[in-house]
Enzyme design. Sequence first.
Site, PDB file in Angstrom:
ATOM      1  N   GLU A 103       0.823  -0.330  -4.963  1.00  0.00           N
ATOM      2  CA  GLU A 103      -0.619   0.474  -4.954  1.00  0.00           C
ATOM      3  C   GLU A 103      -0.121   2.040  -5.081  1.00  0.00           C
ATOM      4  O   GLU A 103       1.004   2.280  -4.291  1.00  0.00           O
ATOM      5  CB  GLU A 103      -1.380   0.222  -3.935  1.00  0.00           C
ATOM      6  CG  GLU A 103      -2.559   0.986  -4.006  1.00  0.00           C
ATOM      7  CD  GLU A 103      -2.831   1.963  -3.139  1.00  0.00           C
ATOM      8  OE1 GLU A 103      -3.921   2.729  -3.409  1.00  0.00           O
ATOM      9  OE2 GLU A 103      -1.907   2.411  -2.551  1.00  0.00           O
TER      10      GLU A 103
ATOM     11  N   HIS B 220       0.812  -1.281  -0.045  1.00  0.00           N
ATOM     12  CA  HIS B 220       0.101  -0.004  -0.179  1.00  0.00           C
ATOM     13  C   HIS B 220       0.968   1.162  -0.078  1.00  0.00           C
ATOM     14  O   HIS B 220       1.511   1.620   0.835  1.00  0.00           O
ATOM     15  CB  HIS B 220      -0.647  -0.049   1.295  1.00  0.00           C
ATOM     16  CG  HIS B 220      -1.678   1.088   1.367  1.00  0.00           C
ATOM     17  ND1 HIS B 220      -1.679   1.965   2.353  1.00  0.00           N
ATOM     18  CD2 HIS B 220      -2.866   1.645   0.783  1.00  0.00           C
ATOM     19  CE1 HIS B 220      -2.686   2.951   2.348  1.00  0.00           C
ATOM     20  NE2 HIS B 220      -3.311   2.770   1.319  1.00  0.00           N
ATOM     21  N   ARG B 221       0.783   2.193  -1.277  1.00  0.00           N
ATOM     22  CA  ARG B 221       1.778   3.146  -1.286  1.00  0.00           C
ATOM     23  C   ARG B 221       2.968   2.711  -1.010  1.00  0.00           C
ATOM     24  O   ARG B 221       3.955   3.432  -0.697  1.00  0.00           O
ATOM     25  CB  ARG B 221       1.309   4.233  -0.209  1.00  0.00           C
ATOM     26  CG  ARG B 221      -0.142   4.763  -0.239  1.00  0.00           C
ATOM     27  CD  ARG B 221      -0.244   5.909   1.029  1.00  0.00           C
ATOM     28  NE  ARG B 221      -1.891   5.576   1.261  1.00  0.00           N
ATOM     29  CZ  ARG B 221      -2.257   6.287   2.348  1.00  0.00           C
ATOM     30  NH1 ARG B 221      -1.491   7.177   2.937  1.00  0.00           N
ATOM     31  NH2 ARG B 221      -3.774   6.335   2.738  1.00  0.00           N
TER      32      ARG B 221
ATOM     33  N   LYS C 248      -6.974   9.135  -7.486  1.00  0.00           N
ATOM     34  CA  LYS C 248      -7.434   9.601  -6.261  1.00  0.00           C
ATOM     35  C   LYS C 248      -8.093  10.926  -6.508  1.00  0.00           C
ATOM     36  O   LYS C 248      -7.653  11.743  -7.230  1.00  0.00           O
ATOM     37  CB  LYS C 248      -5.974   9.974  -5.546  1.00  0.00           C
ATOM     38  CG  LYS C 248      -6.369  10.521  -4.082  1.00  0.00           C
ATOM     39  CD  LYS C 248      -7.251   9.585  -3.329  1.00  0.00           C
ATOM     40  CE  LYS C 248      -6.503   8.560  -2.674  1.00  0.00           C
ATOM     41  NZ  LYS C 248      -7.478   7.729  -1.607  1.00  0.00           N
TER      42      LYS C 248
ATOM     43  N   ASP D 180       0.414  -1.968   4.515  1.00  0.00           N
ATOM     44  CA  ASP D 180       1.684  -0.994   4.564  1.00  0.00           C
ATOM     45  C   ASP D 180       3.067  -1.831   4.966  1.00  0.00           C
ATOM     46  O   ASP D 180       3.999  -1.452   4.953  1.00  0.00           O
ATOM     47  CB  ASP D 180       1.416   0.076   5.770  1.00  0.00           C
ATOM     48  CG  ASP D 180       0.556   1.224   5.367  1.00  0.00           C
ATOM     49  OD1 ASP D 180       0.089   1.240   4.390  1.00  0.00           O
ATOM     50  OD2 ASP D 180       0.303   1.749   6.373  1.00  0.00           O
TER      51      ASP D 180
ATOM     52  N   ASP E 280      -1.175   5.938  -5.690  1.00  0.00           N
ATOM     53  CA  ASP E 280      -2.227   7.040  -5.827  1.00  0.00           C
ATOM     54  C   ASP E 280      -1.911   8.317  -6.971  1.00  0.00           C
ATOM     55  O   ASP E 280      -0.732   8.650  -6.747  1.00  0.00           O
ATOM     56  CB  ASP E 280      -2.234   7.762  -4.671  1.00  0.00           C
ATOM     57  CG  ASP E 280      -2.814   6.893  -3.318  1.00  0.00           C
ATOM     58  OD1 ASP E 280      -4.075   6.345  -3.543  1.00  0.00           O
ATOM     59  OD2 ASP E 280      -1.851   6.420  -2.587  1.00  0.00           O
TER      60      ASP E 280
ATOM     61  N   GLU F 252      -4.489   3.515  -8.173  1.00  0.00           N
ATOM     62  CA  GLU F 252      -5.711   4.256  -7.766  1.00  0.00           C
ATOM     63  C   GLU F 252      -5.790   5.701  -8.359  1.00  0.00           C
ATOM     64  O   GLU F 252      -4.949   6.191  -8.313  1.00  0.00           O
ATOM     65  CB  GLU F 252      -5.698   4.461  -6.357  1.00  0.00           C
ATOM     66  CG  GLU F 252      -7.065   5.131  -5.766  1.00  0.00           C
ATOM     67  CD  GLU F 252      -7.143   5.348  -4.183  1.00  0.00           C
ATOM     68  OE1 GLU F 252      -6.460   4.666  -3.499  1.00  0.00           O
ATOM     69  OE2 GLU F 252      -8.185   6.200  -3.824  1.00  0.00           O
TER      70      GLU F 252
ATOM     71  N   HIS G 262      -0.684  10.708  -2.444  1.00  0.00           N
ATOM     72  CA  HIS G 262      -1.960  10.332  -1.800  1.00  0.00           C
ATOM     73  C   HIS G 262      -2.991  11.522  -1.454  1.00  0.00           C
ATOM     74  O   HIS G 262      -3.872  11.469  -2.046  1.00  0.00           O
ATOM     75  CB  HIS G 262      -1.839   9.360  -0.217  1.00  0.00           C
ATOM     76  CG  HIS G 262      -3.156   9.210   0.166  1.00  0.00           C
ATOM     77  ND1 HIS G 262      -3.667   9.887   1.105  1.00  0.00           N
ATOM     78  CD2 HIS G 262      -4.186   8.159  -0.002  1.00  0.00           C
ATOM     79  CE1 HIS G 262      -4.897   9.131   1.464  1.00  0.00           C
ATOM     80  NE2 HIS G 262      -4.853   8.090   0.843  1.00  0.00           N
TER      81      HIS G 262
END
Length: 280
Positions: A71, A44-45, A147, A270, A73, A145, A86
């Site tokens: 992942e 995640h990120r 965003k 994370d 954003d 994603e 993000h």
Amino acid sequence: MKKLNKKLLIGTGVAFSLLFSPFSQAFAEEPTTGERKQVDNVAHRGAAGYAPENTIASFGLAVDMKADYIEIDVQRSKDGELVVIHDTTVDRTTDGKGKVGDLTLEQLRSLDAGSWKGEEFAGEPIPTFEEILDRYHGKVGILIELKAPELYPGIEEQVAEALSERNLDKPQNEKIILQSFNFDSMKKMDELLPHVPVGVLTSNRALTTKAALKEISTYAEWFNPSYGIVTEDVVNEVHSQGMQIGSWTVRSQEAADFLFDMKVDAIITDYPDYVDPRNE
Ligand code: G3P
Ligand code: CA
């Protein structure tokens, strides 16, 4: 018909890879108590628990930690460049201030997006979307994603163009998935890139009903809820509508274990190392 073809192509790809994978035997047999299915480990990120989110430091660490996907954003600068960050402002994760969409690419690139996480990351820049595609496609899956796409009219076409230019718009091509909290944006992406899987993000329990999931399945391949609304029934209903389920955001071993038990298809974390030890 287009939707059917997309599902068929994606399904065929999955079946083909299972046929020749070391897991094929395991899938052919009845699972025994305690067995775990393989899930996609999505950083995640990046490995955001250990390095500044949405930077090369974080994505590089995720690759080193053997994540299946990173992942990211995606938003847009004032002068129209796609960037990876993000929040819709730069305030929390950089040494600057202001809205992402009010700053030019040059202004965004001059910011320090690393120091807030630790002095060893000082000077990490905000990456561009194209830089991330070029650096990582083919090396690791990319869960993209969009965003707050409502702030950036036309961002769907821009993302589609960047993927098409790199031949990343083909079925099962190098593990590219699109997702957003904005469902209309994902309907648009499904029309623009019919062979690229799309997902919807939500924390809204009302969207886990059979009727809601059925409607979502007309354009999406993934239903990606926060883990607080995941139950076995939700997972089963998502699967019965022909979709996969990825859940977020894991920040503890307990949360990872819960999602393993729920038999989700992807865990968005994370901490990629919370997923790996049980992911055999
Ligand atoms: O991939 C799921 C997750 O990224 C959604 O929430 O706020 O971290 O973008 P957020
Ligand atoms: Ca995200």
